[in-house]
Design a protein around this motif. Structure first.
Motif, PDB file in Angstrom:
ATOM      1  N   SER A 102       0.840  -1.203   0.000  1.00  0.00           N
ATOM      2  CA  SER A 102       0.000   0.000   0.000  1.00  0.00           C
ATOM      3  C   SER A 102       0.871   1.246   0.000  1.00  0.00           C
TER       4      SER A 102
ATOM      5  N   ILE B 266       0.790   4.036  -2.898  1.00  0.00           N
ATOM      6  CA  ILE B 266       0.470   5.446  -2.604  1.00  0.00           C
ATOM      7  C   ILE B 266       1.586   6.360  -3.123  1.00  0.00           C
TER       8      ILE B 266
ATOM      9  N   LYS C  42       1.364   6.622  -6.902  1.00  0.00           N
ATOM     10  CA  LYS C  42       0.245   7.469  -7.312  1.00  0.00           C
ATOM     11  C   LYS C  42       0.558   8.945  -7.039  1.00  0.00           C
TER      12      LYS C  42
ATOM     13  N   ILE D  17       0.812  12.923  -1.112  1.00  0.00           N
ATOM     14  CA  ILE D  17       0.910  11.771  -0.200  1.00  0.00           C
ATOM     15  C   ILE D  17      -0.129  11.901   0.919  1.00  0.00           C
TER      16      ILE D  17
ATOM     17  N   LEU E 114      -3.641  11.261  -0.112  1.00  0.00           N
ATOM     18  CA  LEU E 114      -3.915   9.832  -0.238  1.00  0.00           C
ATOM     19  C   LEU E 114      -3.926   9.152   1.139  1.00  0.00           C
TER      20      LEU E 114
ATOM     21  N   ALA F 166      -1.644   9.189   3.616  1.00  0.00           N
ATOM     22  CA  ALA F 166      -0.396   8.670   4.184  1.00  0.00           C
ATOM     23  C   ALA F 166       0.487   9.827   4.655  1.00  0.00           C
TER      24      ALA F 166
ATOM     25  N   ALA G 226       6.224   7.043   0.916  1.00  0.00           N
ATOM     26  CA  ALA G 226       5.009   7.213   1.711  1.00  0.00           C
ATOM     27  C   ALA G 226       5.078   6.258   2.895  1.00  0.00           C
TER      28      ALA G 226
ATOM     29  N   TYR H 109       2.495   4.317   5.406  1.00  0.00           N
ATOM     30  CA  TYR H 109       1.079   3.991   5.532  1.00  0.00           C
ATOM     31  C   TYR H 109       0.913   2.902   6.578  1.00  0.00           C
TER      32      TYR H 109
END
Lengths: 360, 360
Positions: B144, B148, B151, B177, B180, B182, B220, B222
């Motif tokens: 994940s 992230i 993206k 970030i 999203l 995170a 990121a 998460y």
């Protein structure tokens, strides 16, 4: 950092060394390394003797260290830190005992013990004590950090609209801080509605509703120095209860700020804020009323119930009372204040302060 | 964190405890506390015995701890951490010696010594060893975090235009970030032109010029888990020299990635990348070829020249060779890779990778 400032700091540190009979201090705490050397990079230690300040760094940072630390002897290490200290130690004349900061890890201390031939001991709060009162260059940096944070929040206000998430809003504020050339002094807290009753809430996916209140606790870090601000807002018309809480917190903060001057007792400032809230039917906050800050976001002095000691001119502190009602709301107001001989100077006066925003 | 996952982790930690004859481990390193308990807050310690995992936290975090750590005994402390341990210690049956993580500070260790009646000793790498191979829930979190980051960079590309500053661009990426949901796994590096030759450059006021190349190193975080990516771009047509360097670094990375599989020697992967560059007239990088990551951004295994040990299935590592020519340019390409029994899986495959952007 300017040679004159650094020479003055080195003298202040050496006064502490003399007082504690230390001939050589190994400085490992990052903020203390920055203070003693001017260096703003990572993974480096300082060694302070009565004749010299050494910076022990590696090839990634040599160029930066040469620019930032004109007063230091820069030592580029290739191997472990303990070995670099061991190589340096025999060259330090009249040093029989080496003192290591107590914030050092047991692992690093043991490595030093194995590598260094001299006697080792530990000591706490040597450089922290000299950092208590800020010098002029530090006050300039703190003022810049406060003004950047103030400006960044101003530029974020139009972004506070129903539908934005806590995480997104914190990201937009951080973006404005970066755009102004600074970093965060800690992870930004954005809390909507009842989330604000948790003083250390982490911004999440919760989206802003029109009736929610907003709490934002954040700071900018500029040239190594921090600022720390908390503000509360509403997008819809504030409820009478929120308005009441907001007013009480504002009065509590004003009562504490009014007491600030060189020589004021920490406990007296703390209780000025606490008692203002205690006189109402609202709950008194569990955290401290404020704290010093500078290279770190939390430094001495700590203003808390029963706290001992007095303020000195040149200290910078926050004043941040709050009211927290779990499941309902949280309001905290926090400003940054320079202590002066005759009173105080609020460094975050210009930061948006009215609870009602016009973006509903 | 799910009880089954936590029970499996506790068993793995206890196997290490048995091996080292430890009956009670005080866990102070934040990532190790998270690993042993599932807790994602700060300022907390864990105590692991053969019967129980305790989380020692304070009132700010009790609610969060109850939600995140259903398998732990949560102890809310009001005073210092050492006192909370001292109160707990007599209740731990058959514990005569308490072991403390070696990453603990000397100050904390001394406080424990004064407060706790039991014998104290220190030990290193107990939980770090169990963290070497990731469990399924960790791999899900790392994936994940990687997706992230991928993206977020995609959403930042249109912002890379002449005139943007390094600091502003890093802020925009960090904002994506946050949007999203995170955080950053470390402070984003954005370096324009010759600044990219310093592997640890801090984003500054430098504005992007059409002929500048861009290096972005970021990640990121998460649910506590990191990702770590580096990409290089140009807005103008790349010079033949930049193109050559980019191609060599890409080949070096591909050569190292190709070697990844359970059982591969760390040194063999490192040298696959290094030798690809050594065959050209370009300088070989001074840093490692890659590193493990997870709850922390730099974890074992470290892939470096002369590194000992082998990869295991379930490890996640970066591969990040680079070419640095001071005063001229820097190119590094970094991806996140899961080691499998038969080979590898690149977790950041979808991250924008072509050097030429269309925003000139």
């Amino acid at each position: 950092m300017n040679r004159e400032v650094m020479a003055k700091r080195a003298r202040a540190i050496r006064r502490q060394l003399t007082k504690k009979r230390i001939s050589c201090l190994i400085v490992t705490r990052p903020a203390n390394v920055t203070y003693a050397t001017g260096f703003l990079g990572d993974d480096s230690w300082a060694v302070v003797t009565h004749n010299q300040v050494y910076l022990l760094t590696d090839s990634r940072y040599t160029e930066q260290a040469q620019a930032e630390c004109p007063s230091c002897r820069i030592i580029e290490r290739a191997g472990p830190m303990a070995e670099a200290v061991a190589e340096l130690a025999p060259k330090l004349k009249s040093v029989r005992t080496i003192t290591v900061e107590k914030s050092t890890s047991v692992a690093d201390f043991e490595q030093l013990k194995r590598a260094v031939k001299a006697r080792l001991r530990t000591s706490a709060n040597i450089i922290e004590t000299t950092r208590l009162v800020k010098d002029e260059s530090e006050i300039v940096a703190v003022k810049s950090a406060a003004s950047i944070a103030t400006k960044a929040l101003g530029q974020t206000l139009s972004y506070i609209k129903p539908g934005v998430s806590e995480s997104e809003l914190s990201g937009m504020l951080d973006f404005q801080i970066r755009k102004l050339g600074a970093r965060n002094s800690f992870e930004t807290i954005v809390a909507f509605g009842a989330n604000a009753s948790r003083p250390h809430h982490q911004p999440g996916a919760k989206k802003l509703k029109k009736e929610d209140t907003i709490l934002i606790d954040f700071g900018a870090k500029y040239r190594g120095y921090c600022s720390d601000i908390t503000r509360c807002f509403t997008v819809g018309t504030p409820t009478p209860f929120f308005k009441k809480v907001f007013d009480v917190v504002e009065q509590a903060q004003a009562a504490a700020i009014k007491k600030i001057r060189a020589g004021a007792r920490l406990a007296e400032i703390d209780s000025a804020a606490r008692e203002t809230i205690a006189k109402t039917d609202l709950p008194v906050y569990g955290h401290g009323t404020g704290h010093g800050f500078g290279l770190e976001i939390h430094e001495s002095p700590f203003l808390k119930a029963g706290g001992k000691g007095k303020l000195e001119a040149g200290q910078v502190i926050t004043i941040e009372p709050g009211v927290y009602i779990p499941g309902k709301l949280g309001v905290r107001i926090e400003d940054d204040i320079l202590v002066t001989e005759t009173g105080r100077r609020i460094l975050t006066r210009g930061c948006p302060h009215s609870p009602l925003l016009a973006n509903a």
